[in-house]
Design a protein around this motif. Structure first.
Motif, mmCIF file in Angstrom:
data_model
loop_
_atom_site.group_PDB
_atom_site.id
_atom_site.type_symbol
_atom_site.label_atom_id
_atom_site.label_comp_id
_atom_site.label_asym_id
_atom_site.label_seq_id
_atom_site.Cartn_x
_atom_site.Cartn_y
_atom_site.Cartn_z
ATOM 1 N N UNK A 1 -27.979 -7.213 -11.813
ATOM 2 C CA UNK A 1 -28.158 -6.424 -10.591
ATOM 3 C C UNK A 1 -26.846 -6.321 -9.815
ATOM 4 N N UNK A 2 -26.091 -7.416 -9.787
ATOM 5 C CA UNK A 2 -24.797 -7.405 -9.103
ATOM 6 C C UNK A 2 -23.800 -6.561 -9.884
ATOM 7 N N UNK A 3 -23.894 -6.599 -11.219
ATOM 8 C CA UNK A 3 -23.040 -5.743 -12.047
ATOM 9 C C UNK A 3 -23.167 -4.280 -11.617
ATOM 10 N N UNK A 4 -24.393 -3.837 -11.457
ATOM 11 C CA UNK A 4 -24.631 -2.428 -11.114
ATOM 12 C C UNK A 4 -24.128 -2.099 -9.713
ATOM 13 N N UNK A 5 -24.437 -2.960 -8.761
ATOM 14 C CA UNK A 5 -24.073 -2.691 -7.368
ATOM 15 C C UNK A 5 -22.565 -2.720 -7.158
ATOM 16 N N UNK A 6 -21.939 -3.797 -7.578
ATOM 17 C CA UNK A 6 -20.505 -3.948 -7.356
ATOM 18 C C UNK A 6 -19.715 -3.029 -8.283
ATOM 19 N N UNK A 7 -20.223 -2.794 -9.476
ATOM 20 C CA UNK A 7 -19.572 -1.861 -10.385
ATOM 21 C C UNK A 7 -19.500 -0.466 -9.790
ATOM 22 N N UNK A 8 -20.571 -0.046 -9.098
ATOM 23 C CA UNK A 8 -20.570 1.264 -8.452
ATOM 24 C C UNK A 8 -19.509 1.322 -7.359
ATOM 25 N N UNK A 9 -19.364 0.237 -6.606
ATOM 26 C CA UNK A 9 -18.308 0.188 -5.588
ATOM 27 C C UNK A 9 -16.927 0.308 -6.225
ATOM 28 N N UNK A 10 -16.752 -0.355 -7.346
ATOM 29 C CA UNK A 10 -15.451 -0.353 -8.013
ATOM 30 C C UNK A 10 -15.071 1.034 -8.516
ATOM 31 N N UNK A 11 -16.067 1.850 -8.889
ATOM 32 C CA UNK A 11 -15.802 3.185 -9.428
ATOM 33 C C UNK A 11 -15.707 4.251 -8.352
ATOM 34 N N UNK A 12 -16.065 3.895 -7.117
ATOM 35 C CA UNK A 12 -16.062 4.882 -6.037
ATOM 36 C C UNK A 12 -14.653 5.454 -5.844
ATOM 37 N N UNK A 13 -14.523 6.763 -5.696
ATOM 38 C CA UNK A 13 -13.201 7.370 -5.506
ATOM 39 C C UNK A 13 -12.424 6.791 -4.323
ATOM 40 N N UNK A 14 -13.115 6.424 -3.248
ATOM 41 C CA UNK A 14 -12.429 5.836 -2.096
ATOM 42 C C UNK A 14 -11.808 4.485 -2.460
ATOM 43 N N UNK A 15 -12.537 3.717 -3.266
ATOM 44 C CA UNK A 15 -12.002 2.431 -3.700
ATOM 45 C C UNK A 15 -10.786 2.631 -4.588
ATOM 46 N N UNK A 16 -10.869 3.564 -5.517
ATOM 47 C CA UNK A 16 -9.766 3.814 -6.435
ATOM 48 C C UNK A 16 -8.527 4.302 -5.688
ATOM 49 N N UNK A 17 -8.734 5.101 -4.653
ATOM 50 C CA UNK A 17 -7.602 5.570 -3.849
ATOM 51 C C UNK A 17 -6.975 4.423 -3.065
ATOM 52 N N UNK A 18 -7.814 3.496 -2.596
ATOM 53 C CA UNK A 18 -7.327 2.373 -1.794
ATOM 54 C C UNK A 18 -6.469 1.410 -2.608
ATOM 55 N N UNK A 19 -6.701 1.345 -3.906
ATOM 56 C CA UNK A 19 -5.964 0.407 -4.750
ATOM 57 C C UNK A 19 -4.459 0.647 -4.714
ATOM 58 N N UNK A 20 -4.050 1.883 -4.447
ATOM 59 C CA UNK A 20 -2.629 2.221 -4.448
ATOM 60 C C UNK A 20 -1.882 1.602 -3.274
ATOM 61 N N UNK A 21 -2.625 1.067 -2.286
ATOM 62 C CA UNK A 21 -2.002 0.537 -1.080
ATOM 63 C C UNK A 21 -1.883 -0.988 -1.099
ATOM 64 N N UNK A 22 -2.254 -1.625 -2.200
ATOM 65 C CA UNK A 22 -2.350 -3.082 -2.212
ATOM 66 C C UNK A 22 -1.018 -3.737 -2.540
ATOM 67 N N UNK A 23 -0.809 -4.921 -1.925
ATOM 68 C CA UNK A 23 0.380 -5.733 -2.171
ATOM 69 C C UNK A 23 -0.023 -7.198 -2.253
ATOM 70 N N UNK A 24 0.717 -8.046 -3.028
ATOM 71 C CA UNK A 24 0.412 -9.470 -3.092
ATOM 72 C C UNK A 24 0.603 -10.139 -1.736
ATOM 73 N N UNK A 25 -0.140 -11.224 -1.504
ATOM 74 C CA UNK A 25 -0.003 -11.948 -0.257
ATOM 75 C C UNK A 25 -0.397 -13.395 -0.462
#
Length: 265
Positions: free
Chosen positions: A239-263
C-alpha cells in the motif's frame, strides 16, 4: 553530594543535536558536546545556561575523533546520544561514491563504533544508548534511498543491541523523528510540498526525544500520520509502495529534484 548524570551528544553544534543539548541543560544534566566545528559547539554551550558543559571538537567518523571523545568522557557515562548525521538527496543514479560513503560512514558506522568504544563506560552506570534515526528508517522514501538505508541500518542496530545487552542494565532507545526544520532542510526543501512532508521544529523533536529517553522507551515516533504510516508499512508495504510511488512520479516532484543539494544534519 550526588553527581549529575552525564550526557554525550554527537553532532551537537546545530539542529536536533543543539536542541537536545539545550533541553538536557534545562533538565540539569552534565553535558559533553561533540562535533567537528568549535564555533557552533561554543554557540550551543552558550545556550546551555547554568549547565556544566564540555566541548570536544572531533570527527566521530575517525578513530582519532572517537579517541578524543573517549578521553573527554572518562570512565563513566550515563547517556550516549548518537545524533550526528549527513544527508544527500536525489536519484540514486546521481549519487556519487563519496555521497554514499559519507552517509554510510557518518550515519551508521560511526554510531556503531562509538557505541562499541563507550560500552564499558555505559556498563559502569547501567546507562542508556540513544540512536537518532528517522521515520525514513521505516518508510523507505524515493530520492532518499541512501539515507533511508542508513537509518534502516541504525534501527536494526538498535534492536540487535538492545537484545544483546539484555540483562546488562544498559538500555537502548531508538528515536525516529520526521522531517525537521534544521539547516538540512535546504537539501530537500523543494520536495516538501510535492511529497506532502510535515516538518517539526527541532525543539519539539528534542522534547519528545527526552520524554522517551527518561521513560526508558525502546523507540519513539512522532505523533500524527507518520506513526500510522509506519504501522501500515510494517503490515501492508505494498500500500505504501503505491502511495509513495505515485508521489515520486508526480511531475512536480520530478521538477523539484533539479533544485537539490547535499547537506548536513
Amino acid at each position: 553530594m550526588t553527581r549529575s548524570n552525564t550526557v554525550l551528544i554527537t553532532g551537537a553544534g546545530s539542529g536536533i543535536g543543539r536542541a537536545l543539548a539545550l533541553e538536557a541543560a534545562r533538565k540539569g544534566f552534565t553535558l559533553i558536546l561533540a562535533g567537528r566545528t568549535a564555533t557552533t559547539l561554543e554557540q550551543t554551550k552558550e545556550g546551555c545556561i547554568g549547565a556544566d558543559v564540555r566541548c570536544v571538537v572531533a570527527d566521530v567518523t575517525t578513530p582519532e575523533g572517537r579517541a578524543a571523545i573517549m578521553d573527554a568522557v572518562g570512565p563513566t557515562l550515563d547517556i550516549l546520544i548518537n545524533n550526528a548525521g549527513v544527508l544527500s538527496v536525489g536519484h540514486i543514479a546521481d549519487m556519487t561514491d563519496a555521497d554514499l560513503e559519507r552517509m554510510t560512514t557518518t550515519n551508521l558506522v560511526a554510531p556503531m563504533a562509538l557505541t562499541r568504544d563507550l560500552l564499558p563506560a555505559l556498563r559502569r552506570t547501567r546507562g542508556r544508548i540513544v540512536n537518532i534515526g528517522s521515520v525514513f528508517g521505516d518508510i523507505a522514501y524515493p530520492y532518499f534511498a541512501g539515507y533511508s538505508a542508513t537509518k534502516f541500518g541504525l534501527r536494526g542496530f538498535s534492536d540487535a543491541l538492545r537484545r544483546e545487552l539484555s540483562g546488562a542494565g544498559v538500555g537502548v532507545t531508538y528515536i525516529a523523528p520526521r522531517a525537521t526544520r534544521t539547516n538540512a532542510k535546504g537539501a530537500f526543501d523543494a520536495l516538501v510540498e510535492p511529497m506532502d512532508m510535515t516538518l517539526d521544529p527541532a525543539e519539539m523533536v528534542a522534547s519528545q526525544a527526552w520524554a522517551a529517553i527518561l521513560k526508558g522507551k525502546r523507540e519513539s515516533f512522532p505523533k500524527g500520520k507518520e506513526r500510522i504510516f509506519v504501522k501500515v508499512q510494517r503490515l501492508f508495504p505494498s500500500l505504501v509502495d503505491k502511495s509513495v510511488g505515485a508521489q515520486a512520479r508526480d511531475p512536480k516532484t520530478l521538477a523539484a529534484l533539479k533544485q537539490l543539494t547535499p547537506s548536513e544534519i
